[in-house]
Enzyme design. Sequence first.
Site, PDB file in Angstrom:
ATOM      1  N   GLN A  73      31.455  61.397  57.945  1.00 33.72           N
ATOM      2  CA  GLN A  73      32.745  61.048  57.759  1.00 33.72           C
ATOM      3  C   GLN A  73      33.734  61.946  58.209  1.00 33.72           C
ATOM      4  O   GLN A  73      35.110  61.826  58.351  1.00 33.72           O
ATOM      5  CB  GLN A  73      33.203  60.246  56.540  1.00 33.72           C
ATOM      6  N   CYS A  79      34.724  57.203  53.006  1.00 30.12           N
ATOM      7  CA  CYS A  79      33.490  57.265  52.419  1.00 30.12           C
ATOM      8  C   CYS A  79      32.978  55.901  52.141  1.00 30.12           C
ATOM      9  O   CYS A  79      31.802  55.467  52.341  1.00 30.12           O
ATOM     10  CB  CYS A  79      33.271  58.141  51.219  1.00 30.12           C
ATOM     11  N   HIS A 373      34.713  58.875  45.277  1.00 28.58           N
ATOM     12  CA  HIS A 373      33.600  58.918  46.244  1.00 28.58           C
ATOM     13  C   HIS A 373      32.817  57.410  46.248  1.00 28.58           C
ATOM     14  O   HIS A 373      32.584  57.419  45.228  1.00 28.58           O
ATOM     15  CB  HIS A 373      33.186  60.139  46.529  1.00 28.58           C
ATOM     16  N   ASN A 394      24.598  60.611  51.522  1.00 34.43           N
ATOM     17  CA  ASN A 394      26.156  60.807  51.372  1.00 34.43           C
ATOM     18  C   ASN A 394      26.519  60.499  52.880  1.00 34.43           C
ATOM     19  O   ASN A 394      25.629  60.103  53.783  1.00 34.43           O
ATOM     20  CB  ASN A 394      26.267  62.284  50.872  1.00 34.43           C
TER      21      ASN A 394
END
Length: 452
Positions: A73, A79, A373, A394
Amino acid sequence: MNIHDDTKRIKGALAPERLQAWDAEFAADPAGRLAMNAVTRTSVDEVALDRQRLLGVQLSMSNRLDNWDAADQKRSGRCWLFAALNLLRSDARKKLGVKNFEFSQNHAMYWDKIERANYFLEDMITLASSTPDDRVPMFLLGNVLDDGGQWNMEVAVFDKHGVVPKSLMPETESSSNTSRMNASLRTLLRKGARLLREAVTEGASESTIDDMKQSILRDTHRVLTIHLGVPPQSFDWRWNDDDGGFHDGGSLTPQQFLAEYTEIALSDYVCLVDDPRAEHPKGRALTVAHLGNVVGGDPVLYLNTDPDTMKRIAAEAIVAGEPVWFGCDVDPQMEGKQGIWAADLIDYSAVYGVDLATTKEERVRYGDSAMTHAMLFTGVDLVDGAPQRWRVENSWGTEKFDKGFCTMDDSWFDEYVFEVVVQKDRLPEELRAALTEAPIVLNPWDPMGALA
């Protein structure tokens, strides 16, 4: 008046003699001096890290889904969109036969921004009778067009605008680094909010106000397009799979592409949250006032439940072959080199000689923790059916951690995971029933309204 005069004290002021006493106390404390010598030369996280605990968090998983590259990102707060599109691509990659296929995150953000601008202006019109310093308009004006979001907000964008392959609307400088674009858009929309509020209070007609709103949105569209490019309305889709095979998918709209190349029914999912505050009972639905992006879209809806229920349902989904979107407070108790979380990994209290222990409820209630997040669970390690640790995709690129993937000890889930998105048919009956009840409405500034 001399504030240092012992005969003339200001109530509550910090007294010089106390500072002198504390200096002397610290100077006589060898543990404090040792900690100072370490922390002034080395990151406090490194000093406070429990290395035996770190070594105890193994990376192996009894159930692991990912064999693809992590996305990035970059310098944006997307996110939540990355996590949702990563969930969708886990489905699309099977149909396409392309392991590292990605949907366009830029496309999703473009439509979220324009829809969110419209949502904000509608709020400003509705709230025009309140004064500018009332808490609700003040809060909304202070949080215009943030990058983050929640599950129902991305579903609303995908339902209305579809998705496209990344190759058709790739990253731009501004999609990967949103701060300058966001600043310009916020100025534009705050100016628009002032003009709309003034028009309403001066008695302008609904058609005049709508014309003003459309003019502001036209300018918003222009700024967005300059920064992000033109989203495709339709496209010819042809691709080569990983074995070199050629495929012709014909001409498609973004909505058709979503329907054709994913089988995930977004409306079949619900967001479970762990709100630890007693005034918000477990088993109840929650929503947050003024939180959304698409006017007419489904409101943000949570089902409040306990972490054990969230874990059980998330683990069931992973074992069945489906990754799980989740939101958390990402920074606490994280070892940043390997990407490992555990609730007792970093002992700041031992370094400082100060008790910093708090509960999850205390952190939420006093502003020390919230959803910051969103990521994707792509694996779980089960022993006798109980989760020991979780594999996490992630969206910070492949250069960090285990090629972009992290490992979460199960203890961290209890303390810092706030939400997971699961299929409704996996819910126990009592939670399904809660979906039919009117939700508790939280204030816009409530911690559960934090944008992942």
